[in-house]
Write a protein that holds these residues in place. Structure first.
Motif, mmCIF file in Angstrom:
data_model
loop_
_atom_site.group_PDB
_atom_site.id
_atom_site.type_symbol
_atom_site.label_atom_id
_atom_site.label_comp_id
_atom_site.label_asym_id
_atom_site.label_seq_id
_atom_site.Cartn_x
_atom_site.Cartn_y
_atom_site.Cartn_z
ATOM 1 N N LEU A 80 0.826 -1.209 0.000
ATOM 2 C CA LEU A 80 0.000 0.000 0.000
ATOM 3 C C LEU A 80 0.858 1.256 0.000
ATOM 4 O O LEU A 80 0.618 2.191 -0.776
ATOM 5 C CB LEU A 80 -0.919 -0.007 1.222
ATOM 6 N N GLY A 81 1.872 1.289 0.847
ATOM 7 C CA GLY A 81 2.739 2.459 0.933
ATOM 8 C C GLY A 81 3.481 2.722 -0.359
ATOM 9 O O GLY A 81 3.530 3.857 -0.857
ATOM 10 N N ALA A 82 4.083 1.688 -0.939
ATOM 11 C CA ALA A 82 4.833 1.841 -2.184
ATOM 12 C C ALA A 82 3.913 2.191 -3.345
ATOM 13 O O ALA A 82 4.275 2.993 -4.228
ATOM 14 C CB ALA A 82 5.598 0.559 -2.491
ATOM 15 N N LEU A 83 2.714 1.603 -3.371
ATOM 16 C CA LEU A 83 1.752 1.896 -4.437
ATOM 17 C C LEU A 83 1.321 3.354 -4.405
ATOM 18 O O LEU A 83 1.334 4.045 -5.439
ATOM 19 C CB LEU A 83 0.533 0.983 -4.305
ATOM 20 N N ILE A 84 0.924 3.834 -3.238
ATOM 21 C CA ILE A 84 0.495 5.228 -3.104
ATOM 22 C C ILE A 84 1.622 6.174 -3.482
ATOM 23 O O ILE A 84 1.424 7.153 -4.209
ATOM 24 C CB ILE A 84 0.019 5.500 -1.659
ATOM 25 N N SER A 85 2.830 5.859 -3.011
ATOM 26 C CA SER A 85 3.980 6.711 -3.302
ATOM 27 C C SER A 85 4.272 6.763 -4.796
ATOM 28 O O SER A 85 4.519 7.839 -5.354
ATOM 29 C CB SER A 85 5.213 6.186 -2.549
ATOM 30 N N SER A 86 4.236 5.612 -5.462
ATOM 31 C CA SER A 86 4.550 5.583 -6.897
ATOM 32 C C SER A 86 3.475 6.278 -7.730
ATOM 33 O O SER A 86 3.777 6.913 -8.743
ATOM 34 C CB SER A 86 4.715 4.135 -7.367
ATOM 35 N N VAL A 87 2.236 6.176 -7.309
ATOM 36 C CA VAL A 87 1.148 6.842 -8.039
ATOM 37 C C VAL A 87 1.243 8.355 -7.878
ATOM 38 O O VAL A 87 1.114 9.110 -8.854
ATOM 39 C CB VAL A 87 -0.223 6.323 -7.550
ATOM 40 N N LEU A 88 1.471 8.802 -6.652
ATOM 41 C CA LEU A 88 1.547 10.239 -6.392
ATOM 42 C C LEU A 88 2.739 10.885 -7.088
ATOM 43 O O LEU A 88 2.668 12.049 -7.488
ATOM 44 C CB LEU A 88 1.624 10.502 -4.885
ATOM 45 N N THR A 89 3.820 10.139 -7.230
ATOM 46 C CA THR A 89 5.024 10.682 -7.883
ATOM 47 C C THR A 89 5.064 10.343 -9.374
ATOM 48 O O THR A 89 6.065 10.607 -10.042
ATOM 49 C CB THR A 89 6.292 10.140 -7.202
ATOM 50 N N ARG A 90 4.005 9.708 -9.865
ATOM 51 C CA ARG A 90 3.883 9.322 -11.277
ATOM 52 C C ARG A 90 5.011 8.396 -11.717
ATOM 53 O O ARG A 90 5.498 8.462 -12.842
ATOM 54 C CB ARG A 90 3.851 10.580 -12.171
ATOM 55 N N GLU A 91 5.400 7.515 -10.827
ATOM 56 C CA GLU A 91 6.430 6.533 -11.140
ATOM 57 C C GLU A 91 5.853 5.132 -11.329
ATOM 58 O O GLU A 91 6.595 4.185 -11.583
ATOM 59 C CB GLU A 91 7.491 6.517 -10.027
ATOM 60 N N PHE A 92 4.536 5.009 -11.223
ATOM 61 C CA PHE A 92 3.903 3.711 -11.453
ATOM 62 C C PHE A 92 3.947 3.408 -12.945
ATOM 63 O O PHE A 92 3.530 4.209 -13.772
ATOM 64 C CB PHE A 92 2.450 3.723 -10.972
ATOM 65 N N SER A 93 4.444 2.225 -13.287
ATOM 66 C CA SER A 93 4.586 1.854 -14.694
ATOM 67 C C SER A 93 4.590 0.342 -14.837
ATOM 68 O O SER A 93 5.335 -0.342 -14.134
ATOM 69 C CB SER A 93 5.889 2.438 -15.263
ATOM 70 N N TRP A 94 3.763 -0.169 -15.737
ATOM 71 C CA TRP A 94 3.729 -1.610 -15.965
ATOM 72 C C TRP A 94 5.000 -2.051 -16.675
ATOM 73 O O TRP A 94 5.407 -1.462 -17.667
ATOM 74 C CB TRP A 94 2.517 -1.999 -16.806
ATOM 75 N N GLN A 95 5.634 -3.098 -16.150
ATOM 76 C CA GLN A 95 6.843 -3.644 -16.760
ATOM 77 C C GLN A 95 6.773 -5.164 -16.741
ATOM 78 O O GLN A 95 6.154 -5.749 -15.862
ATOM 79 C CB GLN A 95 8.092 -3.194 -15.989
ATOM 80 N N ALA A 96 7.416 -5.795 -17.737
ATOM 81 C CA ALA A 96 7.405 -7.251 -17.824
ATOM 82 C C ALA A 96 8.804 -7.753 -18.152
ATOM 83 O O ALA A 96 9.734 -6.968 -18.348
ATOM 84 C CB ALA A 96 6.415 -7.710 -18.887
ATOM 85 N N PHE A 97 8.961 -9.087 -18.208
ATOM 86 C CA PHE A 97 10.246 -9.668 -18.561
ATOM 87 C C PHE A 97 10.604 -9.337 -20.005
ATOM 88 O O PHE A 97 9.744 -9.324 -20.891
ATOM 89 C CB PHE A 97 10.208 -11.182 -18.382
ATOM 90 N N ASP A 98 11.892 -9.087 -20.238
ATOM 91 C CA ASP A 98 12.354 -8.748 -21.590
ATOM 92 C C ASP A 98 12.559 -9.983 -22.454
ATOM 93 O O ASP A 98 12.438 -9.914 -23.675
ATOM 94 C CB ASP A 98 13.670 -7.965 -21.517
#
Length: 353
Positions: free
Chosen positions: A266-284
């Motif tokens: 919850l803490g990391a999710l809220i922080s990443s959303v508020l700072t616009r650092e949330f981004s979907w990533q997958a294996f290369d």
């Protein structure tokens, strides 16, 4: 906070889970904003640098020691009552498990705590690796791997209780606080030299603060609870396994661990959303996925054998100067440095991972 009133209102087990949630949220926000990561620090060190990653790790570690030892000096917490100090420790488990965990976190590109934070920011690679880590940790705790883990752990134990580094060195308790301050000064020097801004420094110290919060809250709860309460703090080997089983077993009960992991998410999710650092990533690629999965397996077994993960040993256990925690941390550094040298520095093809 009136803990007795809180217990009377919601009960002892939910109170423990709530304290885990609070600790987890603080940890999740601080770790996400500071990019705290032992794997990154060891890789940086392995390549002959004392750069920003090492600086952040040292600051987190030192502030955890300062906060925790300071709380003990004020009578808010007693390290001798902690779970890590009140049970037998395993020197052999710390060595073997630490080496395995160190190798695994390099292969998986993050320790278990870092994977949890990254998964909360949309990193699907970390979701897969984190789930494998939790399953293997549970297998090592109570499943098919438990007898093998017990055999390795029993090769060399500390005795009836764990051993304090301060007692081994025969130095006074206040020296732990002084040591933390000394390392903090070194960390601040390296941080200034590497151009790390004040925000990162604050959040890095916030990870250490979260560890102290967990210790103090669970110790305070143990003083007034009717049922026995484990005095613990941030760690992600046992809690990951326990949280997984909480959602799979209808008979599972609330505890600190069950609140900790969701709190970090919850803490990391809220922080990443508020700072616009949330981004979907997958294996290369398939090789990268295979390497990460193997790393997660090594971390899952290694963490349970060593008595904790990079956070549980390297910060939480280290802050109370548990002997096996310090040995496990040392072996994690060795395992990570050697693995980085063999897989990434010597093999150019592996650098794409």
């Amino acid at each position: 906070m009136d803990i007795v009133a809180l217990i009377e209102r919601i009960g002892e087990a939910p109170t423990a889970a709530l304290f885990g949630l609070i600790t987890g949220i603080i940890f999740g926000v601080a770790a996400q904003r500071s990019n705290f990561c032992l794997r990154a620090a060891t890789v940086e060190f392995a390549r002959g640098k004392l750069g920003p990653k090492v600086s952040v790790w040292l600051l987190t570690f030192s502030t955890a020691v300062v906060w925790v030892q300071g709380a003990q000096m004020l009578g808010l917490f007693r390290a001798a009552d902690s779970r890590v100090m009140s049970v037998p420790g395993s020197w052999s488990g710390a060595i073997i498990g630490g080496l395995l965990f160190g190798a695994g976190m390099v292969m998986a590109r993050g320790c278990s705590g870092r994977l949890l934070v990254l998964a909360s920011t949309g990193n699907l690679r970390s979701v897969v690796s984190g789930l494998i880590f939790a399953v293997v940790a549970q297998m090592s705790l109570k499943g098919i791997l438990a007898p093998f883990r017990d055999k390795l752990a029993g090769l060399w134990i500390t005795g009836a209780e764990n051993v304090s580094v301060l007692d081994l060195l025969r130095i006074p308790d206040w020296s732990g606080f002084a040591f933390g301050l000394a390392v903090a000064v070194l960390a601040l020097y390296l941080s200034v030299r590497n151009g790390i801004g004040p925000k990162i420094l604050i959040f890095a110290s916030g990870v250490g603060f979260a560890v102290a919060v967990g210790w103090v809250l669970t110790w305070q709860l143990a003083q007034v609870a009717f049922e026995p309460v484990a005095v613990t703090s941030a760690t992600f080997s046992g809690p990951s396994a326990n949280t997984l089983m909480f959602f799979l077993d209808r008979n599972a009960v609330f505890e600190f661990d069950v609140g900790l992991v969701p709190g970090v998410v919850l803490g990391a999710l809220i922080s990443s959303v508020l700072t616009r650092e949330f981004s979907w990533q997958a294996f290369d690629s398939v090789p990268v996925m295979r390497r990460s999965m193997i790393g997660a397996v090594l971390m899952g077994f290694g963490a349970m054998l060593a008595g904790g993960c990079a956070i549980g040993n390297g910060v939480t256990g280290g802050s109370v100067f548990a002997g096996t925690a310090w040995l496990a941390l040392f072996c994690m550094w060795i395992g990570a440095v050697v693995t980085d040298f063999l897989l990434d520095q010597r093999a150019p093809a592996a650098q794409t991972a």
